[in-house]
Design an enzyme around this catalytic site. Structure first.
Site, PDB file in Angstrom:
ATOM      1  CE  LYS A  66      -1.605   3.020   2.135  1.00  0.00           C
ATOM      2  NZ  LYS A  66      -1.518   4.519   1.910  1.00  0.00           N
ATOM      3  CD  GLU A  99      13.066   4.229   8.228  1.00  0.00           C
ATOM      4  OE1 GLU A  99      13.073   5.244   8.979  1.00  0.00           O
ATOM      5  OE2 GLU A  99      12.961   4.296   7.005  1.00  0.00           O
ATOM      6  CB  CYS A 158      13.290   9.187   8.373  1.00  0.00           C
ATOM      7  SG  CYS A 158      13.938   7.821   7.394  1.00  0.00           S
ATOM      8  CD  GLU A 218      11.030  12.705  11.225  1.00  0.00           C
ATOM      9  OE1 GLU A 218      11.929  12.111  10.622  1.00  0.00           O
ATOM     10  OE2 GLU A 218       9.931  12.190  11.511  1.00  0.00           O
TER      11      GLU A 218
END
Length: 462
Positions: free
Chosen positions: A170, A245, A279, A369
């Site tokens: 997906k 992750e 990331c 982040e």
């Protein structure tokens, strides 16, 4: 604009169960360039059933044959590299040269690495009076992000197929077009029907249905820590394995003995790469107090060279999110030395390459982040202070250390609570494990450690 139909299920493009579509927008000019079907739980169920039906034969396929199919897939990706790069540029906004080198080039290398591993990995080993057998875990749900749309698919699908698993992907709703191209590449490579399946759709609908499906044995997810927690909670209810992750707030530690100009320039380039949508980006630069002002000056000059050449962020929501963080940094007392919250263009989801000085470790921009082209520069007093700051977030995905002596850098890196550390600008290695400590995730991707995520272990005693 092109209207794409169907889901790739059981070796063919099949009509979607519903009529809803997702619009794909070019982040450079904000124009709709395509639509894809918005998958439903019914589409997901069909894909999972196809994957389950294909599992016994694919799992029983000798590893050497699986390696041949993966090698064929790599070769198809090579022939389609230009088309792939153009598609990623259109749906993500990445500059074409970066798309060619990274978005198309890295998946080719990763696919090739798993073709080799499938042929050489010891799926059985003897220990004492036992034979330890490594077999596929089963049906894999791969839920992938938009920032590296093809790499993240290949980093999950290639090891899963090498292990003998079957897969349902997906992809992120912002970047589904390259996923459809990958499905065509899988088909051309001769991978059997049902081994790979693709369902496009929204995360709360198709993604959740896939994570919840009882026919899925492993959910591999790359994305935000918040969504990762939700997937882990869903999987826990079925005692289902997850590989996550997630986010990062990586530290780029420049020790006093380092080549400061090189460390700063490479560090700025790392943060600006892919418009800051990485990331593992080194978004916190840690510099000794005696060299701090020089580092700030170098970083500001380096960032100013980028202008808007780095490309936009992926969508309007992300643009506003990043600009909001920049405004918060100013409000909390950090000093802007490059960029700022103002958009550098009237059209497109651009964010100015931004550098903050006088950032303290308790500021929001030093802890959360941002996922945009924003660098925070922090000062430290001594090596122990640098280590405390580097380890002082909930994340632990990546990082960097610079020093005049390699052994000095390695000694510091060994004490960092993070999954991957680059020493003096070490190059990306597609065979090295990638993954996080703490809230940056669970499990590893790439290389032999990435393959192990998709294997179940059985011991036979004699």
């Amino acid at each position: 604009m092109k209207a794409h139909d169907g889901m790739y299920i059981d070796g063919a493009w099949r009509p979607a169960a519903g009529q809803d579509v997702i619009e794909v927008v070019n982040p450079v000019d904000e124009q709709v360039i395509a639509t894809v079907p918005a998958g439903t739980a019914e589409d997901v169920d069909g894909a999972v059933r196809a994957a389950r039906a294909a599992l016994p034969d694919w799992a029983a396929t000798p590893p050497a044959e699986r390696a041949e199919r993966l090698a064929a897939l790599r070769d198809v990706l090579v022939t389609r590299a230009d088309e792939i790069a153009e598609t990623v540029t259109a749906e993500l906004g990445s500059p074409l040269k970066f798309s060619q080198a990274v978005h198309a080039g890295v998946p080719i290398a990763v696919a090739g690495s798993y073709a080799e591993l499938a042929a050489t990995y010891a799926f059985e080993e003897k220990t004492g009076n036992s034979v330890v057998h490594h077999e596929p875990i089963g049906v894999v749900a791969a839920i992938t992000p938009w920032n590296y749309p093809l790499h993240q698919i290949v980093a999950k699908v290639a090891p899963a197929l090498a292990a003998g698993c079957t897969v349902v992907v997906k992809p992120a709703e912002d970047t589904p077009l390259v996923a459809r191209q990958f499905a065509d590449a899988v088909h051309e490579a001769g991978i059997p029907a049902g081994v790979f399946n693709l369902v496009t759709g929204l995360g709360p609908v198709a993604g959740q249905a896939l994570a919840e499906h009882p026919g899925v044995d492993l959910v591999s997810f790359t994305g935000s820590t918040a969504v990762g927690r939700q997937i882990a909670a869903i999987a826990a209810g079925q005692v289902k394995k997850v590989a996550l992750e997630l986010g990062g707030k990586s530290a780029n530690v420049i020790l006093p003995s380092a080549d400061l100009a090189k460390a700063v320039n490479v560090g700025v380039a790392n943060v600006m790469s892919n418009s800051g949508q990485t990331c593992s980006a080194w978004t916190r630069m840690l510099v000794h107090r005696d060299r701090y002002d020089e580092a700030v000056e170098l970083a500001a000059a380096a960032a100013a060279k980028y202008g808007d050449r780095i490309g936009p962020v992926v969508n309007a929501k992300q643009q506003e999110r990043v600009r909001g963080y920049i405004e918060k940094g100013v409000a909390e007392g950090a000093r802007l030395v490059a960029g700022g919250p103002e958009a550098p263009r009237e059209t497109g989801y651009f964010v100015a390459p931004t550098v903050f000085a006088d950032v303290t470790e308790d500021m929001t921009i030093a802890q959360e982040e941002i996922f945009g082209p924003v660098l925070s520069i922090l000062r430290y007093e001594d090596e122990e202070d640098a280590l405390r700051i580097a380890n002082g977030t909930v994340y632990g995905l990546a990082g960097a250390v610079w020093a005049g002596d390699e052994a000095e850098a390695v000694a510091f890196a060994r004490r960092m609570e993070t999954g991957q550390v680059d020493i003096n600008g070490g190059r990306f290695n597609p065979l090295a494990p990638f993954g996080g400590y703490k809230q940056s995730g669970v499990g590893r991707e790439l290389g032999v450690h990435g393959l192990a995520e998709y294997l179940q272990t059985k011991s036979l005693q004699f």
